[in-house]
Design a protein around this motif. Structure first.
Motif, short mmCIF file in Angstrom:
data_model
loop_
_atom_site.label_atom_id
_atom_site.label_comp_id
_atom_site.label_asym_id
_atom_site.label_seq_id
_atom_site.Cartn_x
_atom_site.Cartn_y
_atom_site.Cartn_z
N ASP A 25 0.86 -1.18 0.00
CA ASP A 25 0.00 0.00 0.00
C ASP A 25 0.89 1.23 0.00
OD1 ASP A 25 -2.22 1.68 0.20
OD2 ASP A 25 -2.22 1.60 2.39
N VAL A 26 0.63 2.16 -0.90
CA VAL A 26 1.42 3.37 -1.05
C VAL A 26 0.49 4.57 -1.05
CG1 VAL A 26 3.06 4.62 -2.52
CG2 VAL A 26 3.11 2.12 -2.44
N GLY A 27 0.86 5.62 -0.35
CA GLY A 27 -0.01 6.79 -0.35
C GLY A 27 0.61 7.99 0.32
N TYR A 28 -0.16 9.07 0.33
CA TYR A 28 0.28 10.34 0.93
C TYR A 28 -0.56 10.63 2.17
CZ TYR A 28 2.90 11.33 -3.35
OH TYR A 28 3.79 11.28 -4.40
N TYR A 46 4.61 -4.25 7.96
CA TYR A 46 5.72 -3.29 7.98
C TYR A 46 5.28 -1.96 7.39
CZ TYR A 46 8.64 -7.39 8.83
OH TYR A 46 9.19 -8.53 9.36
N ARG A 47 5.77 -0.87 7.98
CA ARG A 47 5.47 0.47 7.48
C ARG A 47 6.76 1.28 7.36
NH1 ARG A 47 2.61 4.35 9.18
NH2 ARG A 47 1.14 4.51 7.45
N ILE A 48 6.90 1.98 6.23
CA ILE A 48 7.94 2.99 6.07
C ILE A 48 7.20 4.31 5.91
CG2 ILE A 48 9.93 3.77 4.73
CD1 ILE A 48 10.14 0.91 3.63
N SER A 49 7.44 5.22 6.81
CA SER A 49 6.66 6.45 6.86
C SER A 49 7.59 7.66 6.81
CB SER A 49 5.82 6.46 8.15
OG SER A 49 5.11 7.67 8.29
N ALA A 67 11.62 13.20 8.95
CA ALA A 67 12.31 11.93 9.20
C ALA A 67 11.56 10.76 8.59
CB ALA A 67 12.47 11.73 10.71
N VAL A 68 12.30 9.64 8.47
CA VAL A 68 11.71 8.36 8.09
C VAL A 68 11.49 7.56 9.37
CG1 VAL A 68 11.97 6.28 6.69
CG2 VAL A 68 13.03 8.42 5.94
N PHE A 69 10.28 7.02 9.50
CA PHE A 69 9.95 6.19 10.66
C PHE A 69 9.61 4.79 10.17
CE2 PHE A 69 8.84 10.56 11.61
CZ PHE A 69 9.38 10.76 12.87
N PHE A 70 9.89 3.80 11.02
CA PHE A 70 9.64 2.41 10.66
C PHE A 70 8.75 1.75 11.71
CE2 PHE A 70 13.75 3.69 9.06
CZ PHE A 70 13.72 3.27 7.74
N THR A 88 3.36 17.00 6.27
CA THR A 88 3.02 16.31 5.02
C THR A 88 3.86 15.04 4.98
OG1 THR A 88 4.72 17.53 3.80
CG2 THR A 88 2.48 18.43 3.78
N GLY A 89 3.67 14.23 3.96
CA GLY A 89 4.49 13.04 3.87
C GLY A 89 3.85 11.92 3.08
N MET A 90 4.47 10.77 3.13
CA MET A 90 4.02 9.62 2.37
C MET A 90 4.39 8.33 3.11
SD MET A 90 6.30 11.74 0.50
CE MET A 90 8.10 11.89 0.53
N TYR A 91 3.82 7.23 2.68
CA TYR A 91 4.04 5.97 3.39
C TYR A 91 4.00 4.79 2.43
CZ TYR A 91 -1.02 5.60 2.90
OH TYR A 91 -2.29 5.55 2.38
N VAL A 92 4.68 3.73 2.83
CA VAL A 92 4.59 2.43 2.16
C VAL A 92 4.27 1.40 3.24
CG1 VAL A 92 5.76 0.68 0.79
CG2 VAL A 92 6.35 3.07 0.48
N GLN A 93 3.31 0.55 2.95
CA GLN A 93 2.98 -0.54 3.87
C GLN A 93 3.21 -1.86 3.15
OE1 GLN A 93 -0.24 1.60 6.73
NE2 GLN A 93 -1.13 0.70 4.89
N LEU A 94 3.87 -2.79 3.83
CA LEU A 94 4.28 -4.06 3.22
C LEU A 94 3.85 -5.21 4.12
CD1 LEU A 94 7.89 -2.83 2.49
CD2 LEU A 94 6.13 -3.15 0.75
#
Length: 295
Positions: A25-28, A46-49, A67-70, A88-94
């Motif tokens: 899942d990818v989004g803003y 897992y999340r990269i935020s 920053a990048v948060f995990f 603001t920002g974006m995220y990837v969920q795996l």
């Protein structure tokens, strides 16, 4: 504490768009429509935020951070969060499934959330944002470009690797302390009788760190992996015992060092030194006799 096992329930809880896929899942972020305050949470994925200009009300220092948060399945955010609606920002969920099936694409940073965020400068934000735009493009095209999407996730992880190396070098005192403690714990391990060779996880547990995080710091500052550092120390101890304790045979030296099987010790020593323990002892004794013989 709230626990979420899938993207859909988590996204609904915090106010993100519904995921298009169960495994990625990818989004803003859109803070005005999102949950800005929450109790403790954990997720089974897992999340990269990436969060830009984030102000956390739970911190005494209200300076905005980027920053990048995990997040990982083993990580609990105990205090939850309480943030200003200005970032603001974006995220990837795996999913765990996609990580396991594509382990070669992913490095160790996914468990770094237990220790520290990765702080970004403006240039790094621009680089990550450019990659995210491409990720979103291929994410929204769904399954037909799945491999391309995974490739861009790999690019993101590679950028994170480069940024962490920069962060390690920016504040070496913080990380040198970890290296020093690791080395001291290694010395202390052999100050008492042992029954096995220590591994990286043992020292990570002693320091309250994950093995991946400890290993990356040790590799950055010593140019050798944590396991290589352990093996080097074991070899030094083996050489000392072979030379300074002539009454100990090779089997007894192996047990002193924590090897369960003496044959494994001999193979390990030969691989590291290019001599068997007996050959090394003989060579060292001959050298000592030669040095002690008057000319």
């Amino acid at each position: 504490m709230k626990h979420f096992t899938d993207f859909a329930s988590y996204n609904e809880y915090i106010g993100l768009d519904s995921p298009l896929d169960h495994d990625i899942d990818v989004g803003y972020y859109n803070p005005p429509t999102m949950l800005l305050k929450s109790e403790a949470v954990s997720v089974d994925f897992y999340r990269i935020s990436i969060k830009i200009n984030l102000v956390n009300k739970l911190k005494s220092d209200r300076t905005p951070i980027t920053a990048v948060f995990f997040n990982s399945p083993t990580l609990i955010v105990p205090a939850g969060w309480d943030v200003e609606p200005t970032y603001t920002g974006m995220y990837v969920q795996l999913s765990k499934k996609i990580i396991e099936e594509n382990r070669y694409l992913f490095k160790s940073y996914l468990d770094y959330g237990q220790h520290e965020a990765l702080y970004l400068n403006e240039e790094e934000v621009e680089e990550i944002s450019a990659v995210f735009r491409l990720m979103v493009k291929y994410y929204e095209s769904e399954k037909q470009n799945y491999n391309v999407l995974l490739s861009y996730v790999n690019v993101l992880i590679s950028l994170v690797e480069a940024y962490y190396k920069r962060q390690f070098s920016t504040d070496p005192k913080q990380y040198n302390r970890i290296v020093t403690q690791f080395q001291q714990n290694l010395i202390e391990y052999y100050d008492k009788p042992v029954t096995q060779i220590p591994n990286v996880q043992y020292f990570a547990d002693k320091l309250g760190l994950t093995a991946n995080y400890l290993g990356d710091i040790i590799k950055h500052f010593t140019q050798k992996s944590a396991l290589e550092n352990i093996h080097d120390f074991v070899i030094r101890k083996a050489k000392e015992l072979l030379v300074e304790n002539p009454k100990l045979n090779t089997t007894e030296v192996a047990y002193e060092l924590g090897f369960e099987y003496p044959n494994y010790f001999s193979k390990f020593f030969k691989k590291q030194v290019s001599l068997t323990p007996k050959e090394y002892r003989m060579q060292a004794n001959n050298k000592n006799r030669h040095e002690q013989t008057p000319s």
